[in-house]
Design an enzyme around this catalytic site. Structure first.
Site, mmCIF file in Angstrom:
data_model
loop_
_atom_site.group_PDB
_atom_site.id
_atom_site.type_symbol
_atom_site.label_atom_id
_atom_site.label_comp_id
_atom_site.label_asym_id
_atom_site.label_seq_id
_atom_site.Cartn_x
_atom_site.Cartn_y
_atom_site.Cartn_z
ATOM 1 N N ALA A 73 0.926 -1.183 -0.130
ATOM 2 C CA ALA A 73 0.160 -0.039 0.079
ATOM 3 C C ALA A 73 0.867 1.099 -0.165
ATOM 4 C CB ALA A 73 -0.978 -0.041 1.314
ATOM 5 N N GLN A 75 1.461 3.753 1.990
ATOM 6 C CA GLN A 75 2.301 3.846 3.368
ATOM 7 C C GLN A 75 2.746 2.399 3.717
ATOM 8 O OE1 GLN A 75 3.569 6.297 5.038
ATOM 9 N NE2 GLN A 75 2.849 7.873 3.433
ATOM 10 N N SER A 76 3.376 1.838 2.919
ATOM 11 C CA SER A 76 3.857 0.332 3.211
ATOM 12 C C SER A 76 5.146 0.234 3.985
ATOM 13 C CB SER A 76 4.011 -0.461 1.832
ATOM 14 O OG SER A 76 4.662 -1.699 2.254
ATOM 15 N N ASN A 77 4.989 -0.237 5.229
ATOM 16 C CA ASN A 77 6.427 -0.227 6.103
ATOM 17 C C ASN A 77 7.131 -1.391 5.369
ATOM 18 O OD1 ASN A 77 5.428 1.208 8.192
ATOM 19 N ND2 ASN A 77 3.971 -0.446 8.676
ATOM 20 N N ALA A 79 7.528 -2.122 2.010
ATOM 21 C CA ALA A 79 8.255 -1.196 0.909
ATOM 22 C C ALA A 79 9.622 -0.488 1.462
ATOM 23 C CB ALA A 79 7.280 -0.366 0.281
#
Length: 340
Positions: A73, A75-77, A79
């Site tokens: 998503a 705000q992917s942690n 990524a």
């Protein structure tokens, strides 16, 4: 369980602390609450994906990858932590970011984890909400191969049997810490989403016959689907570790009553949980995962699900960088709120 036979890069700050939360415990008046600080794993503000990526990125290195590809998503942690690993290892990183929320606030679309993705040198493509982001990633991987690259694709959340090894290791680490402290753990609670963290913990706790029950607080999927996803991955992970059949279906338990409006949308209970922990224990949670997990734990304590005298460990999965993408959800820009 001999995890030493699997390739691994050792970047995480381990073991992470296991700390008592006396102020929150006293405030709620129920069980003694403890917190496993996997927000302190290092690698670009830390988080649970660091444990998974130690195994995944070692596999990428051993396969000769010159670029890692993953998705998540906006705000992917995951990524952000993947980009950090790639930067440290000198491997290129390409990320597909999915718009699961429709939020257009610039803080959400460019700040927080997104800012860190770019700081670590990752390249980014955007996708609208898509039920098959791993399929999108496969298409991009094929494109890269046609260009002569050697991509290594990591599923969302790092959630496959290789990534879940990180949480098999975490389960062993947690039980060892508790044994050394003389702490009886009556329950472990954490936020569960893409399934890899819970699957690894279940496989690890069952594989060492710990007798410690685990509860995942769902952040996205309905209970039946969440539990089935976790069970399938936990069974595969246990088999990979040499313990086939160690995980039974009844070992996988998820409570999905706190999903609220959906993934990436913190409800009032999540905001309240984040504020309460910040003001009692000076610990920061995130609005997507750990905040919802803590909201569930707090509510269950108030309802008497966990009893006075029990020791409950909350696994903090990190993600505080995401707070900077959700300023509007806290309402602190409202002068009346600031004056209160």
């Amino acid at each position: 369980m001999n995890l030493g036979r699997f390739p691994r890069v050792r970047f995480a700050h381990l073991p992470t602390p296991l700390e008592h939360m006396p102020n929150l415990s006293r405030h709620l008046g129920g069980p003694e609450l403890w917190i496993k600080r996997d927000d302190c794993t290092g690698m670009s503000t830390g988080g649970n994906k660091t444990r998974k990526l130690e195994f995944l990125m070692a596999e990428a290195r051993d396969q000769g990858a010159d670029i890692v590809l993953t998705q998540g998503a906006t705000q992917s942690n995951h990524a952000r932590q993947t980009a950090a690993f790639a930067a440290r290892m000198g491997i290129a990183c390409h990320i597909l970011l999915e718009d699961r929320t429709g939020k257009t606030d610039p803080d959400y679309t460019t700040n927080g984890n997104v800012l860190l993705d770019f700081l670590h040198g990752a390249s980014v493509e955007h996708r609208p909400a898509n039920p098959d982001m791993n399929g999108e990633m496969t298409k991009v991987a094929e494109r890269m191969k046609a260009e002569g690259r050697k991509p290594y694709a990591i599923p969302g959340g790092g959630s496959n049997p290789t990534g879940a090894l990180g949480y098999v290791n975490a389960a062993i680490e947690l039980v060892t810490q508790a044994n050394d402290m003389g702490l009886r753990i009556d329950h472990v609670v954490h936020a569960t989403g893409s399934a890899g963290t819970q699957a690894g913990l279940v496989a690890g706790l069952c594989g060492i016959n710990s007798g410690v029950p685990l509860l995942g607080i769902g952040v996205r999927a309905p209970k039946d689907r969440q539990e089935e996803n976790v069970y399938k991955l936990a069974a595969l992970t246990a088999e990979k570790c040499g313990c086939p059949g160690a995980v039974k279906r009844e070992d996988v338990v998820a409570n999905c009553d706190y999903v609220g409006k959906g993934y990436g949308f913190p409800g009032a209970d999540t905001i309240a949980a984040i504020e309460l922990l910040a003001r009692t224990e000076a610990i920061l949670l995130d609005p997507v995962y750990s905040g919802k997990g803590m909201a569930g734990l707090i509510d269950l304590c108030r309802k008497g699900f966990f009893k006075k005298g029990q020791n409950v460990v909350f696994l903090h999965t990190g993600g505080q960088a995401g707070l900077f993408g959700y300023a509007d959800d806290f309402g602190y820009r409202n002068s009346k709120r600031l004056a209160a």
